[in-house]
Design an enzyme around this catalytic site. Sequence first.
Site, mmCIF file in Angstrom:
data_model
loop_
_atom_site.group_PDB
_atom_site.id
_atom_site.type_symbol
_atom_site.label_atom_id
_atom_site.label_comp_id
_atom_site.label_asym_id
_atom_site.label_seq_id
_atom_site.Cartn_x
_atom_site.Cartn_y
_atom_site.Cartn_z
ATOM 1 C CB CYS A 46 -21.115 1.492 -3.207
ATOM 2 S SG CYS A 46 -20.916 1.477 -5.004
ATOM 3 C CB CYS A 64 -21.110 -3.475 -10.134
ATOM 4 S SG CYS A 64 -19.667 -3.253 -9.063
ATOM 5 C CG ASP A 86 -2.011 1.066 1.163
ATOM 6 O OD1 ASP A 86 -2.395 1.449 0.059
ATOM 7 O OD2 ASP A 86 -2.440 1.514 2.222
ATOM 8 C CB CYS A 121 -16.255 6.748 5.691
ATOM 9 S SG CYS A 121 -18.006 6.573 5.265
#
Length: 370
Positions: free
Chosen positions: A192, A186, A132, A239
Amino acid sequence: MTSLEDRLRERAKDEGFAELRIADPAAAPQAGGRLGEFLDLGREGDMGWLKETADRRADPHVLWPEARSVILLAMSYGPEIDPMSRLAHKDTGVISVYALGRDYHDVIKGKLKHVAQWLARETQQDVKVFVDTAPLMEKPLAEAAGLGWQGRHTNLVSRQLGSWFFLGAILSAAELKRDEAESDHCGSCRACLDICPTHAFPAPYQLDARRCISYLTIEHKGHIDRELRAAIGNRIFGCDDCLAVCPWNKFAGIAREAKLKARGDLIAPRLADLARLDDQAFRALFTASPVKRSGRDRFIRNVLIAIGNSGDAGLAPEAERLLGDTSALVRAMAVWALSRLLPEGDFSHLRDKHAQQETDDAVAAEWQKA
């Protein structure tokens, strides 16, 4: 005879990884163009490092010319709690699920190194490990490797793991058998996109980080725009909304790695307690936690926004105490929180007492706008 790739997968599972897939380093040529569009629109906000490393991000071979294979690994951090239920308890703060345990960088990097060292011994070829922090576009490469697909919220989604998982990558100079790419599943779902409190998705598969609560509460170093504060609610670090509502998470398992499981004291910490953290206490509470990287001042900024959104006048004394904080970032949010919790007369009295003494322009502006 068992193939090298299958033995590699077994080695990865021994380290706790749920999935491993392999791609060509050049398997995501579109990623650089998409990053360029994102940067051209200024959607990276404060994250200048994205622009500085754009060339290396666009092509892993720029990062390491000897790379012949990229190995993507997934480790689940699926929660044992309902992430959304915490939003209803306004006197407590909500920390993103990924940050409730130990820092995943440390946990995963150690395990990745073990897998990479095994691969290096087996192939006699060099390896490099990434979690990352390096300029490597893991998500497009993971999609090309078949680990999942980038959903409409731009996060990676897996049919087996949902979206509660961390990604790690190993670059190898060895030529390994590639896996087939994953396709988008999706469909017509917009869950989302529609759940986002700050409308951070200008369109499906596009994110404006400047409106994203995760960016605002973690990466953003300055004052958070007034128009976005109310929507942040009691989210004080990150979040989970766009992940939590994804239907594919019905397949997500609970984190198996003990170090990634939630600490009990971080699931629903009281805002009143958090508001009293000085730098030393902040560092002690969040030792080995991802939250520590935000720093005390930014974190208390977020806590004060949550206090302002709580509707609980009983928290006003905590905000008032912070009007004298050494950080202008903290003082400004204390002003805003008090403007939302106190009757007009009481707030005006505080303004008369403190506003004229304020030397920071941003804090003075908060007094004027409140």
